[in-house]
Structures are given as structure tokens and as C-alpha cells.
Write a protein that holds these residues in place. Structure first.
Motif, PDB file in Angstrom:
ATOM      1  N   GLN A  78       4.474  -1.334 113.465  1.00 52.30           N
ATOM      2  CA  GLN A  78       5.236  -0.126 113.140  1.00 52.30           C
ATOM      3  C   GLN A  78       4.496   0.804 112.177  1.00 52.30           C
ATOM      4  O   GLN A  78       4.533   2.022 112.331  1.00 52.30           O
ATOM      5  CB  GLN A  78       6.598  -0.505 112.566  1.00 52.30           C
ATOM      6  N   TYR A 129      13.407   7.623 107.875  1.00 52.82           N
ATOM      7  CA  TYR A 129      14.063   6.417 108.376  1.00 52.82           C
ATOM      8  C   TYR A 129      15.235   6.047 107.481  1.00 52.82           C
ATOM      9  O   TYR A 129      15.477   6.686 106.452  1.00 52.82           O
ATOM     10  CB  TYR A 129      13.066   5.270 108.559  1.00 52.82           C
ATOM     11  N   CYS A 176      15.636   0.418 106.099  1.00 53.87           N
ATOM     12  CA  CYS A 176      14.585   0.196 107.102  1.00 53.87           C
ATOM     13  C   CYS A 176      13.661  -0.935 106.649  1.00 53.87           C
ATOM     14  O   CYS A 176      13.366  -1.078 105.462  1.00 53.87           O
ATOM     15  CB  CYS A 176      13.788   1.493 107.241  1.00 53.87           C
ATOM     16  N   LEU A 183      12.173   7.283 112.649  1.00 58.98           N
ATOM     17  CA  LEU A 183      12.299   5.891 113.090  1.00 58.98           C
ATOM     18  C   LEU A 183      13.782   5.520 113.128  1.00 58.98           C
ATOM     19  O   LEU A 183      14.502   5.692 112.135  1.00 58.98           O
ATOM     20  CB  LEU A 183      11.543   4.964 112.129  1.00 58.98           C
ATOM     21  N   GLU A 225      16.379   2.265 114.025  1.00 55.13           N
ATOM     22  CA  GLU A 225      16.425   0.814 114.237  1.00 55.13           C
ATOM     23  C   GLU A 225      17.675   0.467 115.040  1.00 55.13           C
ATOM     24  O   GLU A 225      18.792   0.791 114.628  1.00 55.13           O
ATOM     25  CB  GLU A 225      16.441   0.101 112.878  1.00 55.13           C
ATOM     26  N   ASP A 231      12.456   1.110 116.189  1.00 55.16           N
ATOM     27  CA  ASP A 231      12.360  -0.244 115.663  1.00 55.16           C
ATOM     28  C   ASP A 231      13.350  -1.075 116.472  1.00 55.16           C
ATOM     29  O   ASP A 231      14.537  -1.140 116.163  1.00 55.16           O
ATOM     30  CB  ASP A 231      12.708  -0.275 114.174  1.00 55.16           C
ATOM     31  N   TYR A 245       8.844  -0.632 119.360  1.00 55.71           N
ATOM     32  CA  TYR A 245       8.397  -1.966 118.956  1.00 55.71           C
ATOM     33  C   TYR A 245       9.519  -2.960 119.241  1.00 55.71           C
ATOM     34  O   TYR A 245      10.689  -2.667 118.980  1.00 55.71           O
ATOM     35  CB  TYR A 245       8.030  -1.974 117.461  1.00 55.71           C
TER      36      TYR A 245
END
Lengths: 362, 362
Positions: A77, A95, A99, A143, A145, A178, A204
Motif C-alpha cells: 500500500q 484516508y 487507516c 484510500l 478500506e 485497502d 490491495y
């Protein structure tokens, strides 16, 4: 005499622990290698059949041009964000405050890559479209998640995800996923991995969370970006001469568990309902959207632990392995469903919750 | 019909390849795990019996307060240099022009750590005391590689090493050992690893060169420095949840091969003498000082390869697996002795060299 056991020791001694796939022990490796030929050639510095075939398979699963196997998500990442920052010549990303890069990586992103993160949204909720729209500074990359682990594995509604994606696309902001637990999110969305990943520029996934491999990560995206990521992988010291112990186990457990994510999700909902039926207990989310959730107890850890240990000893059911303080007189833990749940003696599980309910009612 | 085989293919087809321990294949892993209990618990993020015991063992072998297991030497060495630079608040180091960090790591030291290296000595010789004394700029750290791989595995005399060490100590320059092949150097020096490491402030060894594990590295030094290295290991993405596939194999093969380094060294001298007896062939060093050397041929690769392939096919002996151009009409290769050499049918080996000598005399 079982006296003064810690919660973890008591959990580990139960014949029927509720969470996870199983113990993190050598059998995870040996079970996978039992099916692999001794004469199979090692990968060599990112090349060779073993790594190239797995990368091609993951690229297909994730609907991307290419994929690269990394020893860790931390490495994968940071590198993805670095590449996006370099392309836009702007070392700023955004993010969530919880995170992984912000709280678990010793500030590698800042110390090694000198990238400045903007923390979006409050700690206790998901990032929303308006957070992105209201950003006051330019960023190279956002980003997201999925699910947001540190708040119990919450997921945005799919429509919101699509809106964020199209806004970022319009604004020239790269969107990175993520997806450590991406596969675990698919049953709720009712989408394929490739469909979800289609909303992101880079992705990822972890191979040792829901998949249950030993360690490792996959980064996926456009060919050119993936080639660049291999250069950074070498720079980070992640281009090991042989990664096959992680790759072959990842592949084995992916085959075993990819189709079980829906089952884990249903089981997580069932287990959360058991917890929520107890006084002074609530789960976050109340109804899980993946195979994980947080369970919160409104009583102090030192009061709860002896009660849980008694339940474990009387029923052989290990409910949770550890507790963390979450404010004055409250505590919580993360619960993750894996292979173990389906094998539980369900009557004993009910008995364990009956005892817990009783103890908490006193 | 064996037509148009490449040198590598022909080498791989021989029943008796001369170099290395064996094929890089899955059996390297399974042989080691055959002796390990399935119930052995995994290391967890750098903690646990498996990793701590191996680190303690390596610290003792290397005569240092502490040791840390890393997934790669690339990661371990960048981090060692970074720590020394941070302590001295000077981001400048010195090393050989053919140092691993300079030619094999995609400039990770510069790109991730912004450390400027000064290249000491000419490419084709070792660093000497006078090179260090004549340095025109201050440096935080000097890196020495024992043996210097890219020039055939040469070693400085021990007295010169001691002189460099004491000079650095006096000048406040930290001395770091790239000991990827340190164990392989000990028979020539007639010293223990701890004695040699005593000259250095920090030390790295590889567990997959002479030791022949799967991958991985050990960094050793003072406790405080090693604790700091764990923070950087996390930042680099090297603090994997489980490193046991590398650690347990490293430990297994260390036990198997630590005492064989003297044997490999003697065998390297024997094999180099066979090469040197051939016309248009010479080794560097002429008399090896470790288990490795370079073999140089003063004829073009395209002329040599068919000759070698014929020798391999007629004798079943695989002498070298690949060749690199080293100027107009010359070529060379690195030769490393491992377990295979002792098992060779010696009459066939002599026959192979007789044929090679004959072919080169024409």
C-alpha cells in the motif's frame, strides 16, 4: 486446578474456540504443502511459474490488468500511494483516521515516502462522499478500506462507493482500495471482486485474513503501475529470492475458502445476535456486514474476564480471546468468523450464551 | 535429439551439476519441515519462541548483544545504514562501487532513505585502509563486504581489516559488515564469526547463500540499535505476521551446513585449479579464499557455449550454468561450491576437464 488463567490462556484451552480458522501454527503450512510436488521450482526474484501464475490468477479475480505478490500489505500500500503521488507530483493523500497506514505502520508512509496524509471523517464513522467533496487541499489519491476494520468492519452502501469513485475520477483523484478483507465484503454487496475493484485504480488484498494463508498481499492495477511497483518492491527489500512459501499457501487456502465468505457472513450475523441478546452487550455493527464485528461490554474488563473464563471452563466454548479497554468501565474486542464456527457444537454454544447472559444479569 | 539446448538447459539436464547445494525447489522447504512439529506456534509480528530463539542463537554466533531476523538483506542493510546516519545526523556513507546496495537494489538507499553513498576503491579491487584514510568527506558509516562478491569473492587480509576497524573507531565512523557470505569467509581467516564481527558495529548475514535456506537475513548489533531496526522493519513492510517458513528453514540448514564451510573452501580451491589448468581459462582469485570464485574465459561466449554443452552431454558433469560477456571476446561466470561437489563422481569430473582442455586447445 485451573486458577489464575488469563483470558487468552482459558480461550486457548477450550476444545471449541468460536473465532478464526484455527491456530496460527506450522500445520497451516504443512497442510498446504502436502499437495505440492517436491520438484516444483521456486520463484526467483519475482519471476517463475509459481509467482507469475498466481499473480495472473489474482489479476483475473480482481479484474485488473496485472497483479504483484508482496510479502506484506504494509509494503504494497505504501508503494501504491507513492506511485500515485509521483505521477501527480503531489505528495498528499487522504484516508480514514484509523487507516492501517496511520496506526499500524510506524509512520512508514511519512518516514520513507514523505507523503502527507489528510485524515478524513471522524474516527467512529465511515468516509462519506461529502468528506471527499469538502476536502480543502488537493490530494493525489484517496484510500478507502473495505470493510473499515477498526470500527467493526463497516461498509458504505454500494451506491455511495460508486458516487465517491465517480467523483474522484472526475477530479483526477486516484482511488486506492485497502481490500485486506475485500473478499469478506462481497456477500453483503452481492458483487464480484472484479466489479468492486472496477471502482478503484489500484487494489490491495491480504492473503492471510479471510483466506487464511501464512502471510502476504496482492496489489493489482494497470500493467504499467504494477511494473513500477516491482521496482519499489525491490527498493523496500520485498523482492525476495523466493516467496513461494507464502504464494503456494495463499493459493491453496484461496481455493479452499473463497466460496465460504457468504457462510462466514451468515455465521457472523448469528453470533452477533447471540451477543446482542445479553444484557450490557452490543455489537458494532449491530448486524454485521462481513465476517467480523466488534463486541462491546458495558462493564469493566476485570469484572468481565472471570465471568468469561467460567463460561469457557463450564462449556468448553471459547467466545473471545482478549479484551481491550474502551473508556471508563467498558471494554470490547474484535470478533472474526472463520472455519471454526461451522464445526461448533451448537447446543454448547447456546449454553455458553445462556451462562453469559445469566452472569451479566446479576 | 538434444539440439539447440541453452547452456542453462544443458546444465540442468546433467546428472552431476558441480555448483551449489541443489535445485531451488519445494523440497528445500519440505525437507526442513519434516523434522518440525505441526503444532509449533507461528511467530507473530516479530515475537514468539520461533523467532526469538533463532535471533538469540544468531546473536550468540555473531557475538552481538542482539539480532533481528529480516525477510531480506536489502531491507536489513538499508536500515542499518539509516540508523547510523540518523545517529550522526549525516546522511552519507561509503561502500565499494560494486556493493549490493549500489547495483542490485534499484537505489532503495537513495530513494527511500536519501542517503548519499561515496564509492570507495576501483571496481576491480578491494577497499584498502588508505581509501578510508583519504576520504575527503565525512561519513557516518563505512560498509565492507566480506567476501567482495562481485570480484570473485576476494577478502582483505585480516590485519588490514583490523586496521580499518580501528581507524573507523578512532574517527567515529560506524563500521557495518555486509556478511552475506560471512560464514564462508571464516575458514580462510581461521577466526570465529564472533571474532570477525567484533571488528564491526553492525553485521548482516544471509541465510540462503552458504547456509542454503529459502530466503531471509539476520542483522546483529547492540540491543538499542536492534530495537530501532525493528521499527524500520515495520516501516519497510518487513514485520510480517509470520516469518517462520524462512526462520525454521534457516535454522535447519544452518545446523546442517555451518561446519561444512571449510570443506566447501577446500573444494573451491580444487575446482579452481582444474579450471586454471585449461588454456584460455583463469579464475579470480587464482586461489579462492572462500567457497566462490569467478572463472574467466578468453574466448567469446558463442564459441564457448557449444563446447561446454558437448562436455556436459558426454560426461554428465555440469560445470557452470551461465556465462556473461566481460569485454570483447571474453566471458565469465561466478562459481559457488555447495553440497553437490562432494557427491560428484571424481573420475567423471576429471574427464570433463580433460575434454574441456582438449576443446580449448584446438
Amino acid at each position: 486446578m485451573k486458577e489464575h488463567l488469563t483470558l487468552l490462556e482459558a480461550f486457548n484451552e477450550t476444545p471449541n474456540p468460536v473465532t478464526g480458522h484455527g491456530k496460527r501454527e506450522v500445520s497451516v503450512l504443512t497442510a498446504a504443502f502436502r499437495e505440492i510436488e517436491d520438484t516444483l521450482a521456486s520463484d526467483i526474484y519475482g519471476t517463475g511459474k509459481v509467482i507469475e501464475e498466481f499473480e495472473a490468477k489474482m489479476a483475473k479475480v480482481l479484474g485488473k490488468e496485472a497483479a504483484v505478490f508482496f510479502p506484506s500489505g504494509t509494503m504494497a500500500q505504501q508503494i501504491a500511494l507513492r506511485i500515485w503521488c509521483d505521477r501527480q507530483q503531489l505528495k498528499r493523500v487522504a484516508y480514514h483516521p484509523l487507516c492501517h497506514l496511520e496506526i499500524h505502520e510506524q509512520d512508514g508512509l511519512k518516514e520513507l515516502h514523505h507523503i502527507e496524509p489528510i485524515l478524513l471523517a471522524d474516527k467512529d464513522r465511515l468516509i462519506r462522499l461529502e468528506d471527499v467533496v469538502n476536502l480543502e487541499q488537493d490530494i493525489s489519491c484517496l484510500l478507502l478500506e473495505l470493510p473499515q476494520r477498526e470500527i467493526g468492519g463497516q461498509l458504505p452502501e454500494y451506491a455511495e462507493l460508486e458516487a465517491i469513485s465517480s467523483y474522484c475520477h472526475k477530479k483526477g483523484i486516484k482511488l486506492h482500495l485497502d481490500g485486506a478483507r475485500l473478499l469478506e465484503s462481497l456477500p453483503y454487496y452481492g458483487r464480484t471482486a472484479a466489479e468492486v475493484c472496477g471502482l478503484f485504480d489500484s487494489v490491495y488484498i491480504s492473503v492471510y485474513k479471510g483466506i487464511g494463508g501464512i502471510a502476504g498481499a496482492v496489489l493489482a492495477g494497470d500493467k504499467e503501475v504494477m511494473e513500477e511497483s516491482k521496482i519499489w518492491k525491490r527498493r523496500h527489500g520485498g523482492d525476495l529470492v523466493s516467496l513461494y512459501p507464502y504464494i503456494l499457501t495463499a493459493d491453496y487456502y484461496f481455493g479452499l475458502r473463497e466460496q465460504r465468505m457468504g457462510q462466514y457472513y451468515e455465521e457472523a450475523k448469528e453470533l452477533a445476535a447471540y451477543f446482542n441478546a445479553c444484557p450490557r452487550v452490543s455489537t458494532l455493527p449491530e448486524v454485521p456486514v462481513t465476517n467480523m464485528f466488534h463486541v462491546h461490554f458495558s462493564l469493566p474488563q476485570e469484572q468481565l474476564e472471570p465471568l468469561l473464563i467460567t463460561v469457557y471452563e463450564e462449556t468448553g466454548i471459547g467466545l473471545i480471546s482478549s479484551l481491550r479497554e474502551s473508556g471508563s468501565g467498558t471494554c470490547f474486542n474484535e470478533v472474526t468468523i472463520g472455519d471454526r464456527y461451522a464445526a461448533l457444537p451448537k447446543e454448547r454454544l447456546k449454553e455458553a450464551f445462556r451462562l453469559l447472559q445469566e452472569g451479566l444479569s446479576r
